[in-house]
Each structure stands twice: as C-alpha cells, then as structure tokens.
Motif scaffolding. Structure first.
Motif, PDB file in Angstrom:
ATOM      1  N   LYS A  15       0.824  -1.205   0.000  1.00  0.00           N
ATOM      2  CA  LYS A  15       0.000   0.000   0.000  1.00  0.00           C
ATOM      3  C   LYS A  15       0.862   1.260   0.000  1.00  0.00           C
ATOM      4  CE  LYS A  15      -3.184   2.452   2.964  1.00  0.00           C
ATOM      5  NZ  LYS A  15      -3.554   2.595   4.343  1.00  0.00           N
ATOM      6  N   GLU A  16       1.851   1.298   0.874  1.00  0.00           N
ATOM      7  CA  GLU A  16       2.709   2.482   0.981  1.00  0.00           C
ATOM      8  C   GLU A  16       3.588   2.642  -0.255  1.00  0.00           C
ATOM      9  OE1 GLU A  16       2.258   4.712   3.158  1.00  0.00           O
ATOM     10  OE2 GLU A  16       0.994   3.580   4.541  1.00  0.00           O
ATOM     11  N   LEU A  17       4.079   1.543  -0.801  1.00  0.00           N
ATOM     12  CA  LEU A  17       4.919   1.599  -1.992  1.00  0.00           C
ATOM     13  C   LEU A  17       4.122   2.120  -3.185  1.00  0.00           C
ATOM     14  CD1 LEU A  17       7.642   1.012  -3.295  1.00  0.00           C
ATOM     15  CD2 LEU A  17       6.922  -1.345  -3.599  1.00  0.00           C
ATOM     16  N   SER A  18       2.896   1.673  -3.324  1.00  0.00           N
ATOM     17  CA  SER A  18       2.040   2.171  -4.402  1.00  0.00           C
ATOM     18  C   SER A  18       1.823   3.671  -4.272  1.00  0.00           C
ATOM     19  CB  SER A  18       0.693   1.451  -4.390  1.00  0.00           C
ATOM     20  OG  SER A  18       0.857   0.091  -4.637  1.00  0.00           O
ATOM     21  N   ASP A  19       1.565   4.114  -3.062  1.00  0.00           N
ATOM     22  CA  ASP A  19       1.366   5.538  -2.811  1.00  0.00           C
ATOM     23  C   ASP A  19       2.637   6.332  -3.112  1.00  0.00           C
ATOM     24  OD1 ASP A  19      -0.288   7.742  -1.802  1.00  0.00           O
ATOM     25  OD2 ASP A  19       1.161   7.781  -0.153  1.00  0.00           O
ATOM     26  N   LEU A  20       3.777   5.814  -2.700  1.00  0.00           N
ATOM     27  CA  LEU A  20       5.052   6.484  -2.966  1.00  0.00           C
ATOM     28  C   LEU A  20       5.313   6.622  -4.459  1.00  0.00           C
ATOM     29  CD1 LEU A  20       7.533   4.946  -0.390  1.00  0.00           C
ATOM     30  CD2 LEU A  20       7.143   7.366  -0.759  1.00  0.00           C
ATOM     31  N   LEU A  21       5.063   5.560  -5.208  1.00  0.00           N
ATOM     32  CA  LEU A  21       5.328   5.596  -6.634  1.00  0.00           C
ATOM     33  C   LEU A  21       4.432   6.600  -7.354  1.00  0.00           C
ATOM     34  CD1 LEU A  21       5.845   1.808  -7.396  1.00  0.00           C
ATOM     35  CD2 LEU A  21       7.581   3.583  -7.223  1.00  0.00           C
ATOM     36  N   VAL A  35       2.205  -2.119  -8.411  1.00  0.00           N
ATOM     37  CA  VAL A  35       2.743  -3.058  -7.433  1.00  0.00           C
ATOM     38  C   VAL A  35       1.701  -4.148  -7.244  1.00  0.00           C
ATOM     39  CG1 VAL A  35       3.626  -3.351  -5.096  1.00  0.00           C
ATOM     40  CG2 VAL A  35       4.017  -1.198  -6.298  1.00  0.00           C
ATOM     41  N   THR A  36       2.055  -5.380  -7.622  1.00  0.00           N
ATOM     42  CA  THR A  36       1.095  -6.482  -7.535  1.00  0.00           C
ATOM     43  C   THR A  36       1.212  -7.261  -6.233  1.00  0.00           C
ATOM     44  OG1 THR A  36       2.597  -7.950  -8.716  1.00  0.00           O
ATOM     45  CG2 THR A  36       0.973  -6.761 -10.033  1.00  0.00           C
ATOM     46  N   GLY A  37       2.326  -7.127  -5.552  1.00  0.00           N
ATOM     47  CA  GLY A  37       2.490  -7.828  -4.288  1.00  0.00           C
ATOM     48  C   GLY A  37       3.847  -7.573  -3.674  1.00  0.00           C
ATOM     49  N   VAL A  38       3.942  -7.808  -2.377  1.00  0.00           N
ATOM     50  CA  VAL A  38       5.211  -7.696  -1.661  1.00  0.00           C
ATOM     51  C   VAL A  38       5.348  -8.926  -0.775  1.00  0.00           C
ATOM     52  CG1 VAL A  38       6.575  -6.363  -0.021  1.00  0.00           C
ATOM     53  CG2 VAL A  38       5.157  -5.165  -1.677  1.00  0.00           C
ATOM     54  N   ASP A  39       6.414  -9.676  -0.982  1.00  0.00           N
ATOM     55  CA  ASP A  39       6.711 -10.836  -0.141  1.00  0.00           C
ATOM     56  C   ASP A  39       7.772 -10.436   0.870  1.00  0.00           C
ATOM     57  OD1 ASP A  39       4.957 -12.491  -1.428  1.00  0.00           O
ATOM     58  OD2 ASP A  39       6.474 -13.475  -2.662  1.00  0.00           O
ATOM     59  N   VAL A  40       7.480 -10.675   2.149  1.00  0.00           N
ATOM     60  CA  VAL A  40       8.411 -10.347   3.228  1.00  0.00           C
ATOM     61  C   VAL A  40       8.832 -11.652   3.888  1.00  0.00           C
ATOM     62  CG1 VAL A  40       8.713  -9.049   5.373  1.00  0.00           C
ATOM     63  CG2 VAL A  40       7.243  -8.139   3.580  1.00  0.00           C
ATOM     64  N   THR A  41      10.121 -11.777   4.167  1.00  0.00           N
ATOM     65  CA  THR A  41      10.600 -12.982   4.845  1.00  0.00           C
ATOM     66  C   THR A  41      10.056 -13.018   6.267  1.00  0.00           C
ATOM     67  OG1 THR A  41      12.628 -11.857   5.523  1.00  0.00           O
ATOM     68  CG2 THR A  41      12.708 -13.124   3.470  1.00  0.00           C
ATOM     69  N   GLY A  42      10.067 -14.189   6.875  1.00  0.00           N
ATOM     70  CA  GLY A  42       9.517 -14.372   8.211  1.00  0.00           C
ATOM     71  C   GLY A  42      10.201 -13.540   9.269  1.00  0.00           C
ATOM     72  N   ASP A  43      11.500 -13.251   9.086  1.00  0.00           N
ATOM     73  CA  ASP A  43      12.215 -12.439  10.068  1.00  0.00           C
ATOM     74  C   ASP A  43      12.140 -10.944   9.766  1.00  0.00           C
ATOM     75  OD1 ASP A  43      13.810 -12.362   7.843  1.00  0.00           O
ATOM     76  OD2 ASP A  43      15.646 -13.010   8.857  1.00  0.00           O
ATOM     77  N   ALA A  49       9.382  -6.746  -3.853  1.00  0.00           N
ATOM     78  CA  ALA A  49       8.200  -6.114  -4.420  1.00  0.00           C
ATOM     79  C   ALA A  49       8.037  -6.589  -5.849  1.00  0.00           C
ATOM     80  CB  ALA A  49       8.328  -4.598  -4.371  1.00  0.00           C
ATOM     81  N   PHE A  50       6.880  -7.129  -6.165  1.00  0.00           N
ATOM     82  CA  PHE A  50       6.587  -7.587  -7.515  1.00  0.00           C
ATOM     83  C   PHE A  50       5.823  -6.496  -8.236  1.00  0.00           C
ATOM     84  CE2 PHE A  50       7.180 -11.439  -5.069  1.00  0.00           C
ATOM     85  CZ  PHE A  50       8.057 -12.130  -5.889  1.00  0.00           C
ATOM     86  N   ILE A  51       6.327  -6.129  -9.425  1.00  0.00           N
ATOM     87  CA  ILE A  51       5.749  -5.010 -10.159  1.00  0.00           C
ATOM     88  C   ILE A  51       5.414  -5.421 -11.579  1.00  0.00           C
ATOM     89  CG2 ILE A  51       6.965  -3.249  -8.819  1.00  0.00           C
ATOM     90  CD1 ILE A  51       8.934  -3.033 -11.228  1.00  0.00           C
ATOM     91  N   ARG A  71      15.793   3.191  -4.515  1.00  0.00           N
ATOM     92  CA  ARG A  71      15.533   2.195  -3.474  1.00  0.00           C
ATOM     93  C   ARG A  71      15.794   2.719  -2.066  1.00  0.00           C
ATOM     94  NH1 ARG A  71      18.374  -3.608  -3.269  1.00  0.00           N
ATOM     95  NH2 ARG A  71      19.779  -2.447  -4.583  1.00  0.00           N
ATOM     96  N   GLY A  72      16.868   3.457  -1.855  1.00  0.00           N
ATOM     97  CA  GLY A  72      17.177   3.993  -0.529  1.00  0.00           C
ATOM     98  C   GLY A  72      16.115   4.965  -0.044  1.00  0.00           C
ATOM     99  N   PHE A  73      15.692   5.860  -0.931  1.00  0.00           N
ATOM    100  CA  PHE A  73      14.637   6.812  -0.586  1.00  0.00           C
ATOM    101  C   PHE A  73      13.340   6.080  -0.271  1.00  0.00           C
ATOM    102  CE2 PHE A  73      10.933   9.178  -2.172  1.00  0.00           C
ATOM    103  CZ  PHE A  73      10.940  10.228  -1.267  1.00  0.00           C
ATOM    104  N   ILE A  74      12.994   5.087  -1.105  1.00  0.00           N
ATOM    105  CA  ILE A  74      11.754   4.335  -0.903  1.00  0.00           C
ATOM    106  C   ILE A  74      11.789   3.607   0.438  1.00  0.00           C
ATOM    107  CG2 ILE A  74      10.410   2.369  -1.745  1.00  0.00           C
ATOM    108  CD1 ILE A  74      11.251   3.245  -4.603  1.00  0.00           C
ATOM    109  N   ARG A  75      12.922   2.982   0.738  1.00  0.00           N
ATOM    110  CA  ARG A  75      13.039   2.244   1.998  1.00  0.00           C
ATOM    111  C   ARG A  75      12.911   3.178   3.200  1.00  0.00           C
ATOM    112  NH1 ARG A  75      18.212  -0.834   4.455  1.00  0.00           N
ATOM    113  NH2 ARG A  75      17.104  -1.952   6.076  1.00  0.00           N
ATOM    114  N   SER A  76      13.542   4.337   3.132  1.00  0.00           N
ATOM    115  CA  SER A  76      13.456   5.270   4.267  1.00  0.00           C
ATOM    116  C   SER A  76      12.037   5.804   4.436  1.00  0.00           C
ATOM    117  CB  SER A  76      14.457   6.409   4.110  1.00  0.00           C
ATOM    118  OG  SER A  76      14.105   7.237   3.028  1.00  0.00           O
TER     119      SER A  76
END
Length: 118
Positions: A15-21, A35-43, A49-51, A71-76
C-alpha cells in the motif's frame, strides 16, 4: 505467528509503496508501474516487491533502473510510514504471472475456436 505478521507487513508495504510511486517518485523512468504484491521474509529482514510495467522491454529495464536508484529513498519513506524497528531490505522483480495468465487464456480461446470449427 511470525508468518501472519510478515503477510500484514507485506500488505502494508504494498500500500505504501504504491502511494510512494504515485506521489513522491519524480523519476520519469518510473511511470505506469503497478505493485502487484510484496513478499516479506519471516524475520522481516528482506522484502521483494513484484511489479508490472506498461510498455516494452526497454521501458521495463529503464523502470527497474529508476526503482533501483530510488531504493534507498523508498526504503526510508516506508520506514517512516510503517514504523518498524528495522525496515526490510527492498528488492524489485517483475511479476510474470499476469503474462502467464494471458498466455493460458489465449491458448484456451484457440482450443475453443478449433473445437467449434470441427
């Protein structure tokens, strides 16, 4: 339990990535991205991000380069919006499932047309 949390974090990141883009990324290479999906590891250390991108292969490569540069800006920004202890490391991949689904649909149409011609 950690798996449910990873799914929730992935959905929030999507949701946030879509808004950022849409609103904050000004790079002209990053247009018509979904953005069709985001897979996050268990930890919660890594996220993929799948686009999907509207355009030809050249535009897809340019879009991926633009996303890698931002990527750095998006992550922050995602870190500020979600407020996790540690924001997951983000990577981008093309979502091939839509093209795969379209290919199957076209094949089924061809088979149906051949059956109706017989």
């Amino acid at each position: 339990m950690a798996n449910n949390r990873a799914v929730r974090v992935g959905e929030q990141m999507k949701k946030e990535l879509s808004d950022l883009l849409i609103r904050d990324i000004k790079d002209p290479r990053v247009r018509f991205v979904t953005v069709t999906g985001v897979d996050v590891t268990g930890d919660l250390q890594q996220a993929t991000a799948f686009i999907t991108v509207l355009g030809d292969d050249e535009e897809k490569k340019a879009t991926l380069a633009g996303l890698e540069k931002a990527r750095g800006f998006i992550r922050s920004e995602i870190g500020k919006r979600i407020r996790l202890r540690k924001t997951p490391e983000l990577s981008f991949e093309f979502d091939e499932s839509i093209q795969y689904g379209n290919r199957i649909e076209n094949l089924l149409r061809e088979v149906k047309k051949e059956d109706s011609n017989e």
